[in-house]
Write a protein that holds these residues in place. Sequence first.
Motif, PDB file in Angstrom:
ATOM      1  N   ALA A   1       0.609  -1.227  -0.038  1.00  0.00           N
ATOM      2  CA  ALA A   1       0.046   0.050   0.107  1.00  0.00           C
ATOM      3  C   ALA A   1       0.697   1.216  -0.041  1.00  0.00           C
ATOM      4  O   ALA A   1       0.340   2.295  -0.069  1.00  0.00           O
ATOM      5  CB  ALA A   1      -1.027  -0.168   1.176  1.00  0.00           C
ATOM      6  N   GLY A   2       2.353   1.174   0.124  1.00  0.00           N
ATOM      7  CA  GLY A   2       3.037   2.418   0.199  1.00  0.00           C
ATOM      8  C   GLY A   2       2.952   3.080   1.610  1.00  0.00           C
ATOM      9  O   GLY A   2       3.415   4.263   1.587  1.00  0.00           O
ATOM     10  N   ARG A   3       2.388   2.492   2.316  1.00  0.00           N
ATOM     11  CA  ARG A   3       2.471   3.089   3.889  1.00  0.00           C
ATOM     12  C   ARG A   3       3.625   2.963   4.539  1.00  0.00           C
ATOM     13  O   ARG A   3       4.292   3.700   5.245  1.00  0.00           O
ATOM     14  CB  ARG A   3       1.325   2.305   4.612  1.00  0.00           C
ATOM     15  CG  ARG A   3      -0.051   2.457   3.953  1.00  0.00           C
ATOM     16  CD  ARG A   3      -1.223   1.937   4.893  1.00  0.00           C
ATOM     17  NE  ARG A   3      -2.622   1.975   4.079  1.00  0.00           N
ATOM     18  CZ  ARG A   3      -3.537   1.431   4.597  1.00  0.00           C
ATOM     19  NH1 ARG A   3      -3.649   0.732   5.555  1.00  0.00           N
ATOM     20  NH2 ARG A   3      -4.733   1.593   3.841  1.00  0.00           N
ATOM     21  N   LEU A   4       4.310   1.745   4.185  1.00  0.00           N
ATOM     22  CA  LEU A   4       5.575   1.542   4.581  1.00  0.00           C
ATOM     23  C   LEU A   4       6.673   1.487   3.460  1.00  0.00           C
ATOM     24  O   LEU A   4       6.087   0.768   2.473  1.00  0.00           O
ATOM     25  CB  LEU A   4       5.712   0.166   5.481  1.00  0.00           C
ATOM     26  CG  LEU A   4       4.898  -0.183   6.864  1.00  0.00           C
ATOM     27  CD1 LEU A   4       5.113  -1.504   7.334  1.00  0.00           C
ATOM     28  CD2 LEU A   4       5.434   0.830   7.768  1.00  0.00           C
ATOM     29  N   ILE A   5       7.876   1.714   3.579  1.00  0.00           N
ATOM     30  CA  ILE A   5       8.731   1.467   2.442  1.00  0.00           C
ATOM     31  C   ILE A   5       9.452  -0.010   2.582  1.00  0.00           C
ATOM     32  O   ILE A   5      10.012  -0.245   1.565  1.00  0.00           O
ATOM     33  CB  ILE A   5       9.912   2.435   2.752  1.00  0.00           C
ATOM     34  CG1 ILE A   5      10.816   2.324   4.029  1.00  0.00           C
ATOM     35  CG2 ILE A   5       9.403   3.998   2.278  1.00  0.00           C
ATOM     36  CD1 ILE A   5      12.000   3.435   3.760  1.00  0.00           C
ATOM     37  N   GLY A   6       9.331  -0.469   3.683  1.00  0.00           N
ATOM     38  CA  GLY A   6       9.596  -1.873   3.722  1.00  0.00           C
ATOM     39  C   GLY A   6       9.192  -2.596   4.901  1.00  0.00           C
ATOM     40  O   GLY A   6       8.609  -1.985   6.012  1.00  0.00           O
ATOM     41  N   TYR A   7       9.399  -3.978   5.108  1.00  0.00           N
ATOM     42  CA  TYR A   7       9.200  -4.710   6.078  1.00  0.00           C
ATOM     43  C   TYR A   7      10.121  -5.971   6.260  1.00  0.00           C
ATOM     44  O   TYR A   7      10.514  -6.582   5.224  1.00  0.00           O
ATOM     45  CB  TYR A   7       7.807  -5.395   5.840  1.00  0.00           C
ATOM     46  CG  TYR A   7       7.430  -6.476   6.949  1.00  0.00           C
ATOM     47  CD1 TYR A   7       7.815  -6.420   8.405  1.00  0.00           C
ATOM     48  CD2 TYR A   7       7.015  -7.465   6.498  1.00  0.00           C
ATOM     49  CE1 TYR A   7       7.451  -7.559   9.078  1.00  0.00           C
ATOM     50  CE2 TYR A   7       6.668  -8.976   7.068  1.00  0.00           C
ATOM     51  CZ  TYR A   7       6.890  -8.584   8.756  1.00  0.00           C
ATOM     52  OH  TYR A   7       6.606  -9.698   9.406  1.00  0.00           O
ATOM     53  N   TYR A   8      10.948  -6.020   7.424  1.00  0.00           N
ATOM     54  CA  TYR A   8      12.092  -7.260   7.449  1.00  0.00           C
ATOM     55  C   TYR A   8      11.484  -7.827   8.760  1.00  0.00           C
ATOM     56  O   TYR A   8      11.219  -7.363   9.882  1.00  0.00           O
ATOM     57  CB  TYR A   8      13.397  -6.273   7.673  1.00  0.00           C
ATOM     58  CG  TYR A   8      14.255  -7.510   8.351  1.00  0.00           C
ATOM     59  CD1 TYR A   8      14.554  -8.680   7.882  1.00  0.00           C
ATOM     60  CD2 TYR A   8      15.002  -6.924   9.409  1.00  0.00           C
ATOM     61  CE1 TYR A   8      15.529  -9.504   8.055  1.00  0.00           C
ATOM     62  CE2 TYR A   8      16.062  -7.983   9.792  1.00  0.00           C
ATOM     63  CZ  TYR A   8      16.207  -9.211   9.239  1.00  0.00           C
ATOM     64  OH  TYR A   8      17.253 -10.137   9.685  1.00  0.00           O
TER      65      TYR A   8
END
Length: 278
Positions: free
Chosen positions: A211-218
């Motif tokens: 959704a472009g709310r976060l730039i990434g998730y790790y």
Amino acid sequence: MTTTVTGASAPDSLDIDSRYEAAKAIAQEAARLGMDFYARRSSLTVMHKGGNLQDVVSVADKTLEDFIRAQLSERFPEDGFIGEENGTAALDARCIWVIDPIDGTSCFVNGLHSWCVSIGLMIDGEPYLGAIADPNHQELFHACLGQGAFVNDIPLKAHAAQHVREGVVGVGTTHRRGKENFIPFLTGLLDEGGMFIRNGSGALMTAYVAAGRLIGYYETLINSWDCLAGLVMVKEAGGRSSDFFRGEGLLEGNPLLVAAPGVYEQLAGLIGPSLDSN
Ligand code: IPD
Ligand code: CA
Ligand code: CA
């Protein structure tokens, strides 16, 4: 839109559209059932998996998974399953449903609103479609290969960031494995001017990257039922992901990075070689 796929094993004959509609409808129905349990969560008995006080589960998780599997089995009796609470069935089927009845159970039992129902479908070994229902925010994230990704009816697009300082990264870790990679990553991210958030639901954080709310998730180690539905969304929204399914990833989990294309390499560099090792 009708799905068309090229290649000898094109799954058109599998009725993709019916499965996509079923995933969305059943995820929402299960989420409504989840809200009934959530409203009376203080009366639920919370159990701990494998003696780990942080790994919680209640009757709500099992009830929702039973409901989802019964609904899908009735419509698609030939399909297989991987579910967090009830294990695997018919793994030799072309279509395998990958289900987390409640992702964010720790949030659920503690009265935090970031939990969801995640239903993904793998066809011939490829994540193909998924639905993630978040009843507290009236959001249904969904995607099917070639058809785009959406929240409710709004199309999703990954963030345009070119550097980690331009947005927020979702993170997660577990006591089971990989936690030693967590703090070095956070240190590197902060050194680069980045910032992180953890909301307790890997499925929702994956959808938020789409959704472009976060730039990434790790996440240092995550299971397929946490991320399979979201991985389809990230792909359809133009994001990138690490090779989660290598080795025994489908059944035993792996580290996961999903990110906007402009920051994927930077984030992968901050994580280091552990991202691609088992
Ligand atoms: C967990 C959540 C959490 C992630 C864990 C998962 P559960 O799933 O997705 O955000 O950090 O790795 O196990 O137990 O709430 O279904
Ligand atoms: Ca989960
Ligand atoms: Ca779960």
